[in-house]
Design an enzyme around this catalytic site. Structure first.
Site, PDB file in Angstrom:
ATOM      1  N   LYS A   1       0.857  -1.173   0.000  1.00  0.00           N
ATOM      2  CA  LYS A   1       0.000   0.000   0.000  1.00  0.00           C
ATOM      3  C   LYS A   1       0.904   1.237   0.000  1.00  0.00           C
ATOM      4  O   LYS A   1       1.478   1.602   1.029  1.00  0.00           O
ATOM      5  CB  LYS A   1      -0.912  -0.011   1.233  1.00  0.00           C
ATOM      6  CG  LYS A   1      -2.055   1.007   1.181  1.00  0.00           C
ATOM      7  CD  LYS A   1      -1.591   2.373   1.627  1.00  0.00           C
ATOM      8  CE  LYS A   1      -2.689   3.421   1.506  1.00  0.00           C
ATOM      9  NZ  LYS A   1      -2.177   4.783   1.747  1.00  0.00           N
TER      10      LYS A   1
ATOM     11  N   GLY B   1       6.981   5.336   8.501  1.00  0.00           N
ATOM     12  CA  GLY B   1       6.163   6.548   8.579  1.00  0.00           C
ATOM     13  C   GLY B   1       6.249   7.166   9.959  1.00  0.00           C
ATOM     14  O   GLY B   1       7.228   6.979  10.689  1.00  0.00           O
ATOM     15  N   SER B   2       5.225   7.888  10.326  1.00  0.00           N
ATOM     16  CA  SER B   2       5.249   8.653  11.571  1.00  0.00           C
ATOM     17  C   SER B   2       5.089   7.762  12.793  1.00  0.00           C
ATOM     18  O   SER B   2       4.505   6.673  12.733  1.00  0.00           O
ATOM     19  CB  SER B   2       4.138   9.704  11.561  1.00  0.00           C
ATOM     20  OG  SER B   2       2.868   9.079  11.707  1.00  0.00           O
ATOM     21  N   THR B   3       5.576   8.251  13.929  1.00  0.00           N
ATOM     22  CA  THR B   3       5.422   7.531  15.189  1.00  0.00           C
ATOM     23  C   THR B   3       3.954   7.413  15.571  1.00  0.00           C
ATOM     24  O   THR B   3       3.512   6.367  16.072  1.00  0.00           O
ATOM     25  CB  THR B   3       6.208   8.246  16.296  1.00  0.00           C
ATOM     26  OG1 THR B   3       7.597   8.288  15.926  1.00  0.00           O
ATOM     27  CG2 THR B   3       6.065   7.525  17.631  1.00  0.00           C
ATOM     28  N   ALA B   4       3.174   8.453  15.310  1.00  0.00           N
ATOM     29  CA  ALA B   4       1.751   8.415  15.660  1.00  0.00           C
ATOM     30  C   ALA B   4       1.031   7.303  14.906  1.00  0.00           C
ATOM     31  O   ALA B   4       0.245   6.539  15.488  1.00  0.00           O
ATOM     32  CB  ALA B   4       1.100   9.769  15.366  1.00  0.00           C
ATOM     33  N   THR B   5       1.296   7.180  13.608  1.00  0.00           N
ATOM     34  CA  THR B   5       0.667   6.116  12.828  1.00  0.00           C
ATOM     35  C   THR B   5       1.205   4.759  13.254  1.00  0.00           C
ATOM     36  O   THR B   5       0.459   3.771  13.290  1.00  0.00           O
ATOM     37  CB  THR B   5       0.909   6.336  11.330  1.00  0.00           C
ATOM     38  OG1 THR B   5       0.394   7.625  10.969  1.00  0.00           O
ATOM     39  CG2 THR B   5       0.219   5.277  10.498  1.00  0.00           C
ATOM     40  N   GLY B   6       2.480   4.690  13.599  1.00  0.00           N
ATOM     41  CA  GLY B   6       3.052   3.439  14.076  1.00  0.00           C
ATOM     42  C   GLY B   6       2.349   2.924  15.316  1.00  0.00           C
ATOM     43  O   GLY B   6       2.109   1.716  15.457  1.00  0.00           O
TER      44      GLY B   6
ATOM     45  N   GLU C   1       9.615   1.343  11.164  1.00  0.00           N
ATOM     46  CA  GLU C   1      10.648   2.376  11.044  1.00  0.00           C
ATOM     47  C   GLU C   1       9.933   3.705  11.090  1.00  0.00           C
ATOM     48  O   GLU C   1       9.322   4.138  10.110  1.00  0.00           O
ATOM     49  CB  GLU C   1      11.431   2.188   9.741  1.00  0.00           C
ATOM     50  CG  GLU C   1      12.761   2.929   9.727  1.00  0.00           C
ATOM     51  CD  GLU C   1      12.701   4.235   8.969  1.00  0.00           C
ATOM     52  OE1 GLU C   1      12.344   5.261   9.593  1.00  0.00           O
ATOM     53  OE2 GLU C   1      12.999   4.233   7.768  1.00  0.00           O
TER      54      GLU C   1
ATOM     55  N   CYS D   1      13.910  10.181   6.863  1.00  0.00           N
ATOM     56  CA  CYS D   1      13.720   9.854   8.281  1.00  0.00           C
ATOM     57  C   CYS D   1      15.025   9.958   9.054  1.00  0.00           C
ATOM     58  O   CYS D   1      15.061  10.480  10.160  1.00  0.00           O
ATOM     59  CB  CYS D   1      13.133   8.447   8.424  1.00  0.00           C
ATOM     60  SG  CYS D   1      11.459   8.278   7.765  1.00  0.00           S
TER      61      CYS D   1
ATOM     62  N   GLU E   1      10.349  17.134  14.617  1.00  0.00           N
ATOM     63  CA  GLU E   1      10.966  16.717  13.365  1.00  0.00           C
ATOM     64  C   GLU E   1      10.476  17.610  12.232  1.00  0.00           C
ATOM     65  O   GLU E   1       9.305  17.581  11.871  1.00  0.00           O
ATOM     66  CB  GLU E   1      10.634  15.255  13.068  1.00  0.00           C
ATOM     67  CG  GLU E   1      11.292  14.740  11.811  1.00  0.00           C
ATOM     68  CD  GLU E   1      10.918  13.303  11.485  1.00  0.00           C
ATOM     69  OE1 GLU E   1      11.666  12.655  10.729  1.00  0.00           O
ATOM     70  OE2 GLU E   1       9.882  12.826  11.985  1.00  0.00           O
TER      71      GLU E   1
END
Length: 495
Positions: free
Chosen positions: A196, A247-252, A269, A303, A401
């Site tokens: 995706k 991707g982002s930490t929030a989405t992780g 990551e 990143c 960031e």
């Protein structure tokens, strides 16, 4: 492909473009690849050139039902793919790498326009070449059974088998290369993969998949394009056995929550806010280009880019001055123009973030040494390469960031304080130490909380060197033998 931050004099940066780079053949092949991924029954949505904001193609907008169908097809295809064995799968990956090489210029043009990175420098041609390099390395890497006990009475081996179906969710900054970082080891180990891509950069990834699929069996590698709801469904799908996300930490964090239902294994990551520490014995002129490209590769949209730089007071002004001069000199503009090596921000949201952080730094006493404002004369999403001195921890440009062309440079006088400040944030993807004394640099490096610490460089990756983050930057390793293990299930054979 061992280092994505070459000097400006490196042939990889300044070398001549392929003979047909601006000719009809490259443009025709680019159009042909875009035709392959265009929605067949209308619909979809327009994708714009990041630099010119002109429409370059249409991407599919697929539904959750279509994703479910893709996962079902990948699940059905997986046993036969695994049964081919490592040798045959490796042969096919090598053939896919050859196909990428043959289409490299067209793929580079697509990612240059869609993402914004210029063809040259550590840019679009670099990215296309990296895709082939990582496929070849995954094909060639050997993962032998590990004998854990062999004492005459007990013989136990640890072997690695396919996980099953891997869901690969990619970002927009290095869309093709990071997709291959996920795809190559997964396929090598006998998994099938559903990809995706980011909704910002789907065309380049779908074009890449179409090239790879010229040699793969049906349904081993499937791309599904659409919005964030597809990523959420992929992460939580009951038939997905492994999720790889960049991707982002929030989405992780959301993916971790989603995986509680299907117990999918994870490689995450996530965001970085990499610190660099320049020790007092460093030579400012000798390290300037390395610092610059560590921070500004892909116009800062990486990143593991250098995002906050701590410099000892004794050489602070010299380092700031050298960086400011480079920032003013390195050419920025439309990616298809051969002379440019820096491009625009990829999207409006990221442009607004960079603008906000720089303006906040100015209000908090930051000294703009170079840049500091949009480059509207170049285009809507261009922001000047920016060096901001005399800022401190607590200012948003340091603590958040920026993911763009703005580097804060922070003064320090005590190395213990610099280490503490470098370790003070949630992020822990990469870091670097800059010194004329490698042993002294290594001692500092070992105390930094980051998955990778570079010495006298920043951000270089190699397909055989494990890469991954700690703390809020995620977990799990990619690349090399450890990367193969990460997309496999360990099994003990005892007896």
């Amino acid at each position: 492909m061992s280092d994505p931050t070459p000097a400006l004099t490196d042939p990889a940066v300044d070398g001549d473009a392929p003979a047909d780079a601006t000719g009809a053949s490259s443009a025709q092949e680019e159009d042909a690849l875009l035709d392959r991924v265009r929605p067949v029954a209308g619909g979809g949505r327009d994708i714009k050139d990041a630099a010119t904001r002109q429409v370059i193609g249409r991407a599919p907008e697929q539904s959750v039902a279509e994703l479910d169908d893709a996962v079902a097809r990948a699940k059905a295809a997986q046993p036969a793919w695994e049964a081919l064995g490592h040798e045959e799968r490796s042969r096919l990956l090598l053939a896919a790498a050859d196909r990428i090489d043959a289409s490299a210029e067209a793929l580079a043009r697509i990612v240059s326009r869609e993402q914004g990175k210029p063809l040259n420098g550590p840019g679009a041609r670099f990215e296309a070449g990296g895709c082939a390099a990582w496929l070849r390395t995954a094909a060639a890497t050997v993962l032998e059974p590990e004998v854990v006990v062999d004492d005459g009475e007990v013989h136990a081996e640890l072997i690695y088998k396919a996980v099953g179906v891997v869901g690969a969710i990619g970002p927009w900054n290095w869309p093709m290369l990071i997709a291959v970082w996920q795809i190559a080891p997964a396929l090598r180990m006998g998994n099938t993969v559903v990809v995706k891509p980011s909704e910002y950069t789907p065309l380049s990834v779908l074009a890449l998949l179409s090239v790879i699929n010229e040699v793969l069996p049906a349904d081993v590698l499937i791309g599904v394009a659409g919005g964030r709801e597809l990523g959420a469904r992929l992460a939580s799908h009951p038939d997905i056995d492994k999720v790889m996300f960049t991707g982002s930490t929030a989405t992780g964090r959301k993916i971790i929550e989603s995986s509680a239902g299907n117990l999918a294994r994870l490689t995450l990551e996530l965001g970085g806010n990499d610190a660099g520490i320049v020790l007092p014995d460093a030579d400012p002129q000798a390290i300037a280009e390395g610092l610059f490209w560590g921070a500004f590769i892909n116009t800062g949209q990486t990143c593991a880019a250098l995002k906050r730089l701590y410099v000892h007071d004794s050489i602070y002004e010299d380092v700031v001055s050298a960086l400011g001069q480079l920032a003013e000199q390195v050419p920025m503009g439309v990616g298809l123009d051969e002379e440019n090596v820096l491009g625009p921000l990829q999207n409006e949201q990221q442009f607004d973030i960079v603008s906000r952080l720089v303006e906040d730094a100015k209000r908090n006493g930051g000294r703009v040494v170079a840049g500091g404002s949009p480059a509207a004369e170049l285009g809507e999403l261009f922001y000047r390469t920016t060096i901001v001195a005399d800022v401190a921890d607590g200012v948003a440009l340091v603590d958040e960031e920026q993911f763009g062309p703005a580097l804060p440079v922070i003064r320090y006088s005590d190395v213990e304080d610099a280490i503490a400040r470098a370790n003070g944030l949630e992020a822990g993807l990469g870091a670097s130490v800059w010194s004329s004394d490698r042993d002294a640099a290594r001692k500092v490096a070992q105390r930094l909380q980051a998955g990778t610490v570079w010495i006298n460089s920043h951000g270089g990756v190699h397909p055989m060197i494990p890469f991954g983050g700690v703390k809020g930057s995620g977990y799990g390793l990619e690349f090399g033998v450890e990367g193969l293990k990460a997309v496999a299930v360990p099994q003990v054979i005892n007896g």
